[in-house]
Design a protein around this motif. Structure first.
Motif, PDB file in Angstrom:
ATOM      1  N   ASN A 128       0.836  -1.205   0.000  1.00  0.00           N
ATOM      2  CA  ASN A 128       0.000   0.000   0.000  1.00  0.00           C
ATOM      3  C   ASN A 128       0.873   1.257   0.000  1.00  0.00           C
ATOM      4  O   ASN A 128       2.099   1.174  -0.133  1.00  0.00           O
ATOM      5  CB  ASN A 128      -1.016  -0.022   1.160  1.00  0.00           C
ATOM      6  N   ARG A 129       0.271   2.417   0.217  1.00  0.00           N
ATOM      7  CA  ARG A 129       0.973   3.698   0.044  1.00  0.00           C
ATOM      8  C   ARG A 129       2.117   3.910   1.027  1.00  0.00           C
ATOM      9  O   ARG A 129       2.996   4.723   0.792  1.00  0.00           O
ATOM     10  CB  ARG A 129      -0.014   4.855   0.148  1.00  0.00           C
ATOM     11  N   VAL A 130       2.090   3.196   2.139  1.00  0.00           N
ATOM     12  CA  VAL A 130       3.207   3.351   3.078  1.00  0.00           C
ATOM     13  C   VAL A 130       4.098   2.106   3.126  1.00  0.00           C
ATOM     14  O   VAL A 130       4.971   1.994   3.984  1.00  0.00           O
ATOM     15  CB  VAL A 130       2.717   3.698   4.504  1.00  0.00           C
TER      16      VAL A 130
ATOM     17  N   PHE B 272       3.134  -1.226   3.370  1.00  0.00           N
ATOM     18  CA  PHE B 272       2.665  -2.444   4.041  1.00  0.00           C
ATOM     19  C   PHE B 272       2.189  -3.454   2.990  1.00  0.00           C
ATOM     20  O   PHE B 272       1.472  -3.077   2.055  1.00  0.00           O
ATOM     21  CB  PHE B 272       1.502  -2.137   4.988  1.00  0.00           C
TER      22      PHE B 272
ATOM     23  N   TYR C 175       2.858 -11.930  10.705  1.00  0.00           N
ATOM     24  CA  TYR C 175       1.560 -11.371  11.085  1.00  0.00           C
ATOM     25  C   TYR C 175       0.470 -12.309  10.605  1.00  0.00           C
ATOM     26  O   TYR C 175       0.596 -12.951   9.551  1.00  0.00           O
ATOM     27  CB  TYR C 175       1.354  -9.991  10.448  1.00  0.00           C
ATOM     28  N   SER C 176      -0.576 -12.403  11.389  1.00  0.00           N
ATOM     29  CA  SER C 176      -1.735 -13.175  10.925  1.00  0.00           C
ATOM     30  C   SER C 176      -2.998 -12.448  11.342  1.00  0.00           C
ATOM     31  O   SER C 176      -3.053 -11.812  12.401  1.00  0.00           O
ATOM     32  CB  SER C 176      -1.721 -14.587  11.508  1.00  0.00           C
ATOM     33  N   THR C 177      -3.986 -12.519  10.499  1.00  0.00           N
ATOM     34  CA  THR C 177      -5.285 -11.939  10.844  1.00  0.00           C
ATOM     35  C   THR C 177      -6.057 -12.949  11.680  1.00  0.00           C
ATOM     36  O   THR C 177      -5.602 -14.077  11.886  1.00  0.00           O
ATOM     37  CB  THR C 177      -6.089 -11.606   9.571  1.00  0.00           C
ATOM     38  N   ASN C 178      -7.197 -12.552  12.141  1.00  0.00           N
ATOM     39  CA  ASN C 178      -8.067 -13.539  12.777  1.00  0.00           C
ATOM     40  C   ASN C 178      -8.836 -14.264  11.679  1.00  0.00           C
ATOM     41  O   ASN C 178      -8.703 -13.942  10.497  1.00  0.00           O
ATOM     42  CB  ASN C 178      -9.030 -12.847  13.757  1.00  0.00           C
ATOM     43  N   LYS C 179      -9.620 -15.247  12.079  1.00  0.00           N
ATOM     44  CA  LYS C 179     -10.449 -15.933  11.086  1.00  0.00           C
ATOM     45  C   LYS C 179     -11.681 -15.076  10.833  1.00  0.00           C
ATOM     46  O   LYS C 179     -12.447 -14.806  11.757  1.00  0.00           O
ATOM     47  CB  LYS C 179     -10.866 -17.309  11.605  1.00  0.00           C
ATOM     48  N   GLN C 180     -11.813 -14.643   9.598  1.00  0.00           N
ATOM     49  CA  GLN C 180     -12.899 -13.707   9.285  1.00  0.00           C
ATOM     50  C   GLN C 180     -13.966 -14.388   8.449  1.00  0.00           C
ATOM     51  O   GLN C 180     -13.656 -15.070   7.459  1.00  0.00           O
ATOM     52  CB  GLN C 180     -12.325 -12.492   8.541  1.00  0.00           C
TER      53      GLN C 180
ATOM     54  N   SER D  79      -9.423  -8.499   1.207  1.00  0.00           N
ATOM     55  CA  SER D  79      -8.178  -7.742   1.252  1.00  0.00           C
ATOM     56  C   SER D  79      -7.599  -7.849   2.656  1.00  0.00           C
ATOM     57  O   SER D  79      -8.292  -7.624   3.652  1.00  0.00           O
ATOM     58  CB  SER D  79      -8.454  -6.281   0.895  1.00  0.00           C
TER      59      SER D  79
ATOM     60  N   THR E  17      -4.306  -6.616   4.943  1.00  0.00           N
ATOM     61  CA  THR E  17      -3.116  -5.761   5.019  1.00  0.00           C
ATOM     62  C   THR E  17      -2.265  -6.196   6.195  1.00  0.00           C
ATOM     63  O   THR E  17      -2.773  -6.413   7.298  1.00  0.00           O
ATOM     64  CB  THR E  17      -3.517  -4.283   5.193  1.00  0.00           C
TER      65      THR E  17
ATOM     66  N   PRO F 129       0.453  -5.187   8.849  1.00  0.00           N
ATOM     67  CA  PRO F 129       1.060  -3.968   9.401  1.00  0.00           C
ATOM     68  C   PRO F 129       2.551  -4.092   9.675  1.00  0.00           C
ATOM     69  O   PRO F 129       3.122  -3.259  10.371  1.00  0.00           O
ATOM     70  CB  PRO F 129       0.269  -3.755  10.694  1.00  0.00           C
TER      71      PRO F 129
END
Lengths: 377, 157
Positions: free
Chosen positions: B70-72, B74, B121-126, B139, B141, B143
């Motif tokens: 992304n723009r920064v 990540f 990094y891992s997200t939660n289960k969505q 999507s 991202t 961090p």
């Protein structure tokens, strides 16, 4: 018989592989699992944090900031029908932001759980700081040319420190501490005399409170003048002396009316007000300073004056925040034939408090169906 | 014959005794198996029948995969997952269903690499709700800068 025996052995070896493991959840479920349908769940809290945390950290205002960005958290508003702990969304998000911002973001302890201990710690530190500040004052007095170059010991008299604003600060103790330090630092060049005796200099001071209505009711220079008059007349130095003997007709009309009052039109003295007023007896949470002054006894000219901070106002720290994070849960619910649906929109905003501009906003939406009403506890 | 019986008996006892051990080595995924995994995987279903599995994998197809920044800077993984609808002669309509997606970001690429490290990094289960023919545009991202690989795991629960 032999064949049966062989078959049994072979079966014993093969069948264990077909069995399912006997596992138990022991009453635990994955936080991402929603075993009871309807309403908001732990999965929603975690998903909001998981989605919003990278988005907030991706903001150029935060990612490209040179230093630490301080963020205050405003309580979320709940416009849905569900009664839930509104802090839970912000807490999980704050956890993730702290975990992945590498110290770039900093938050404040706003939940109040640490207030008592913090006040106690700050008070303990204050005592150390006051001691150091008084040391510095004594050093400065010792370094004054008048003191340093004195051929004979100078005579200092301590006038009681004016203390109209604070009821819990012992003004005389500060004066006594300063006196002891001055004696120590000047190494015999200063001698303290009792009030009433002829002195070369008066050492006195005044407590000053920031942002308190009663401050500045007595001017320090006038106070020295008045005290000097009272010393010369052999009167009491107690500023709050309200006895009939100490109040004469000639004493009305000056600034001390507030304290002493006109005997024929008496008002409660400020000291009485402080004693009676529960509001004023509370220790005000303001920055408290001590203004110390060394004045010549003859010409009343001020030789030296210095102000030190006795106690800083205890603030929550949020005034240092660059941005504030807030949000809202909005809900739309429908119910028919024993079924109900809830559409929930959770929005978060990062606001610049100076301009009130919304720097960033994002949302998470979910719609859930349930058979009956969901109750939160 | 007696020897064979003795051997079988010993083997049975050895097999039974193996279960008495306090600890046993956990099996490791083979490097070949890891290298064979793609960026999007579906967890095996928890039910099997004699006529085959009942996996939602039958109804899923990945319409696109993107791995950008992304723009920064990540890392961002974007995936399109489409519900294909009816896939079997006994169910031409196909179900609307909810699956769960969890993204893992790694310091190294996943596809074709035999060694896997801990995710950065891992997200939660969505939860992802899919209706017939619908494409869910997901999507994720990360961090943490510098992630070079990702894997999105779809599961039924």
């Amino acid at each position: 018989m032999k064949k049966i025996y062989l078959l049994a052995c072979a079966a014993a070896l093969i069948f264990p592989g077909c069995s399912s493991p006997e596992v138990s959840r022991h009453g635990r479920v994955n936080p991402d699992e929603d075993v009871i349908p309807g309403g908001l769940s732990s999965e929603d809290v975690r998903t909001v944090a998981s989605k919003m945390c990278p988005e907030i950290l991706s903001l150029p205002e935060i990612a490209n900031s040179a230093g630490t960005v301080r963020v205050a958290i405003a309580p979320m508003r709940n416009s849905s029908r569900f009664i839930i702990d509104m802090n839970i969304f912000m807490k999980k998000l704050r956890l993730d932001l702290n975990r992945y911002s590498n110290g770039k973001l900093r938050f404040f302890a706003q939940d109040g759980g640490t207030t008592g201990l913090r006040k106690e710690m700050l008070k303990n530190r204050r005592e150390e700081n006051v001691d150091k500040a008084l040391d510095q004052l004594a050093d400065q007095v010792a370094a004054l040319p008048a003191v340093k170059n004195a051929k004979t010991p100078l005579k200092f008299a301590v006038l009681p420190v004016v203390n109209l604003n604070f009821v819990k600060l012992n003004a005389d103790s500060f004066a006594a501490m300063l006196r002891a330090k001055v004696v120590e630092k000047t190494k015999g060049k200063v001698q303290f005399v009792l009030p009433g005796a002829k002195a070369d200099y008066y050492l006195t001071g005044q407590f000053i409170a920031d942002s308190i209505k009663q401050e500045g009711m007595v001017n320090l220079v006038d106070y020295i003048k008045m005290m000097d008059e009272r010393i010369s007349k052999g009167e009491s130095l107690d500023l709050y002396d309200d006895s009939p003997a100490s109040i004469g007709e000639g004493n009305t009309g000056n600034q001390l009316n507030i304290v002493r009052g006109d005997w024929s039109k008496r008002h409660p003295s400020l000291f009485n007000q402080l004693q009676l007023s529960t509001k004023l007896r509370e220790e005000p949470n303001v920055t408290k300073r001590l203004n110390v002054m060394l004045a010549k006894a003859d010409g009343k000219t001020v030789l030296w004056e210095k102000m030190i901070t006795i106690e800083k106002k205890i603030t929550s720290g949020v005034e240092k925040a660059k941005y504030m994070l807030t949000g809202e849960i909005s809900g739309l619910s429908k119910r028919a034939d024993g079924k109900q649906t809830d559409y929930l929109l959770i929005t978060l905003q990062l606001v610049d408090p100076d301009s009130n501009e919304v720097l960033w906003e994002d949302g998470y939406e979910v719609k859930k169906e349930a058979e009956a009403g969901t109750v939160y506890q | 014959m007696k020897d064979i019986r003795t051997i079988l008996l010993a083997g049975t006892l050895a097999a039974a005794a193996a279960g008495c051990g306090t600890v046993r080595n956990a099996e490791h995924t083979t490097p070949e198996e890891l290298a064979g995994e793609s960026n999007v995987v579906v967890v095996r279903p928890n039910r099997y029948t004699l006529l085959g599995t009942k996996s939602v994998r039958d109804y899923l197809e990945v319409s696109y995969e993107e791995f950008t920044t992304n723009r920064v800077g990540f890392p961002v993984a974007r995936i399109g997952v489409r519900s294909r609808g009816g896939e079997h002669w006994w169910d031409l309509k196909g179900p609307n269903f909810t699956i769960y997606a969890q993204a893992f970001f790694y310091a190294a690429p996943v596809k074709g690499v035999k060694i896997r490290t801990a995710p950065v990094y891992s997200t939660n289960k969505q939860a992802v709700v899919l209706q017939r023919g619908e494409t869910a545009n997901l999507s994720f991202t990360c961090p943490v800068k510098g992630a070079k690989g990702y894997q999105v795991v779809f599961s039924e629960d």
